[in-house]
Design a protein around this motif. Structure first.
Motif, PDB file in Angstrom:
ATOM      1  N   LEU A  45      64.434  65.047  52.217  1.00 32.50           N
ATOM      2  CA  LEU A  45      64.331  63.783  52.927  1.00 32.50           C
ATOM      3  C   LEU A  45      64.272  64.003  54.433  1.00 32.50           C
ATOM      4  O   LEU A  45      65.145  64.664  55.009  1.00 32.50           O
ATOM      5  CB  LEU A  45      65.526  62.895  52.553  1.00 32.50           C
ATOM      6  CG  LEU A  45      65.557  61.487  53.104  1.00 32.50           C
ATOM      7  CD1 LEU A  45      64.374  60.669  52.593  1.00 32.50           C
ATOM      8  CD2 LEU A  45      66.870  60.812  52.717  1.00 32.50           C
ATOM      9  N   ILE A  46      63.272  63.407  55.077  1.00 29.89           N
ATOM     10  CA  ILE A  46      63.105  63.541  56.523  1.00 29.89           C
ATOM     11  C   ILE A  46      63.719  62.339  57.246  1.00 29.89           C
ATOM     12  O   ILE A  46      64.561  62.490  58.119  1.00 29.89           O
ATOM     13  CB  ILE A  46      61.615  63.665  56.894  1.00 29.89           C
ATOM     14  CG1 ILE A  46      60.937  64.793  56.118  1.00 29.89           C
ATOM     15  CG2 ILE A  46      61.463  63.911  58.397  1.00 29.89           C
ATOM     16  CD1 ILE A  46      59.421  64.832  56.305  1.00 29.89           C
ATOM     17  N   TYR A  47      63.275  61.150  56.887  1.00 30.79           N
ATOM     18  CA  TYR A  47      63.787  59.894  57.444  1.00 30.79           C
ATOM     19  C   TYR A  47      63.752  58.830  56.355  1.00 30.79           C
ATOM     20  O   TYR A  47      62.962  58.904  55.421  1.00 30.79           O
ATOM     21  CB  TYR A  47      62.915  59.416  58.612  1.00 30.79           C
ATOM     22  CG  TYR A  47      63.319  59.909  59.978  1.00 30.79           C
ATOM     23  CD1 TYR A  47      62.714  61.055  60.517  1.00 30.79           C
ATOM     24  CD2 TYR A  47      64.265  59.245  60.734  1.00 30.79           C
ATOM     25  CE1 TYR A  47      63.068  61.515  61.776  1.00 30.79           C
ATOM     26  CE2 TYR A  47      64.620  59.702  62.000  1.00 30.79           C
ATOM     27  CZ  TYR A  47      64.021  60.838  62.511  1.00 30.79           C
ATOM     28  OH  TYR A  47      64.371  61.287  63.765  1.00 30.79           O
ATOM     29  N   TYR A  48      64.596  57.807  56.550  1.00 31.24           N
ATOM     30  CA  TYR A  48      64.523  56.657  55.659  1.00 31.24           C
ATOM     31  C   TYR A  48      64.836  55.394  56.434  1.00 31.24           C
ATOM     32  O   TYR A  48      65.516  55.426  57.464  1.00 31.24           O
ATOM     33  CB  TYR A  48      65.438  56.820  54.433  1.00 31.24           C
ATOM     34  CG  TYR A  48      66.893  57.061  54.729  1.00 31.24           C
ATOM     35  CD1 TYR A  48      67.348  58.323  55.115  1.00 31.24           C
ATOM     36  CD2 TYR A  48      67.839  56.046  54.562  1.00 31.24           C
ATOM     37  CE1 TYR A  48      68.684  58.551  55.364  1.00 31.24           C
ATOM     38  CE2 TYR A  48      69.177  56.277  54.810  1.00 31.24           C
ATOM     39  CZ  TYR A  48      69.593  57.539  55.206  1.00 31.24           C
ATOM     40  OH  TYR A  48      70.935  57.771  55.446  1.00 31.24           O
ATOM     41  N   SER A  49      64.326  54.291  55.916  1.00 37.38           N
ATOM     42  CA  SER A  49      64.448  53.008  56.607  1.00 37.38           C
ATOM     43  C   SER A  49      64.720  51.925  55.585  1.00 37.38           C
ATOM     44  O   SER A  49      64.020  51.845  54.570  1.00 37.38           O
ATOM     45  CB  SER A  49      63.145  52.706  57.354  1.00 37.38           C
ATOM     46  OG  SER A  49      63.126  51.377  57.816  1.00 37.38           O
TER      47      SER A  49
END
Lengths: 115, 114
Positions: A45-49
């Motif tokens: 996982l790099i980024y989440y929103s």
């Protein structure tokens, strides 16, 4: 039409260039994610929103930034690409309907090569 | 440090036989587990899941077994078909994590031979 689309599907670039990968979804989901896949490491996982105003770093966010322009759009940027960012990148969405149903739906992926 | 491990990078099985894919996890907070299937040039697609309140979940030819004490789960495909040739990822999440983040294993490449 696909529910989760990614552009471009393939990209070759040079070290130091700025790259943007885009993701759009028609599923109406609030949650969106960016992952990278490397051989032998699975998806990380790099980024989440979780909505337009909520952006969170994942386990490997260094060297990346994101923008959530709308509920349906989530972009990943590499400000200055380096060769070890060569990977397959996936966008995903989810819409939890209960405690155990946070299934994620993936786009087709972007194959990025940094020379 | 990978919290979800798939120790077999590949598996070859004859058509009609059983495929057994294994997955181990280290985080005792994980209580929801999923299997994803991925074909080349496509994104992973959800296959089957199981929560920690169960030890088995079945959907057609696919069955997932969970052994909480051993922190181990397995996916059984019976009978295996050529269209099952794909990479299979095991994933896990914890309900205590309000973000619902998934941790993925490295994947197992399954090849079903005629």
């Amino acid at each position: 039409d696909a529910d989760v689309t990614q552009t471009p599907r393939n990209r070759i670039t040079k070290t130091g260039k700025r790259i943007m990968l885009e993701c759009s979804q028609t599923k109406g989901h609030d949650r969106m994610y960016w992952y990278r896949q490397d051989p032998g490491l699975g998806l990380r996982l790099i980024y989440y929103s979780f909505d337009v105003k909520d952006i969170n770093k994942g386990e490997i966010s260094d060297g990346y930034s994101v923008s959530r322009q709308a509920q349906a759009k989530f972009s990943l940027s590499l400000e200055s690409a380096i060769p070890n960012q060569t990977a397959l990148y996936f966008c995903a969405t989810s819409d939890p309907a209960g405690a155990y149903t946070d299934t994620q739906y993936f786009g087709p992926g972007t194959r990025l090569t940094v020379l | 440090d990978q919290q979800v491990k798939q120790n077999s990078p590949s598996l070859s099985v004859q058509e009609g036989r059983i495929s057994i894919l294994n997955c181990d996890y280290t985080n005792s907070m994980f209580d929801y587990f999923l299997w994803y299937k991925k074909y080349p040039a496509e994104g992973p697609t959800f296959l089957i899941s199981i929560s920690s309140i169960k030890d088995k979940n079945e959907d057609g030819r696919f069955t997932v077994f969970l052994n909480k004490s051993a922190k181990h789960l397995s996916l059984h495909i019976v009978p295996s078909q050529p269209g099952d040739s794909a990479v299979y990822f095991c994933a896990a999440s914890a309900s205590t994590d309000s973000w619902g983040k998934l941790q993925f294993g490295a994947g197992t490449q399954v090849v079903v031979t005629p």
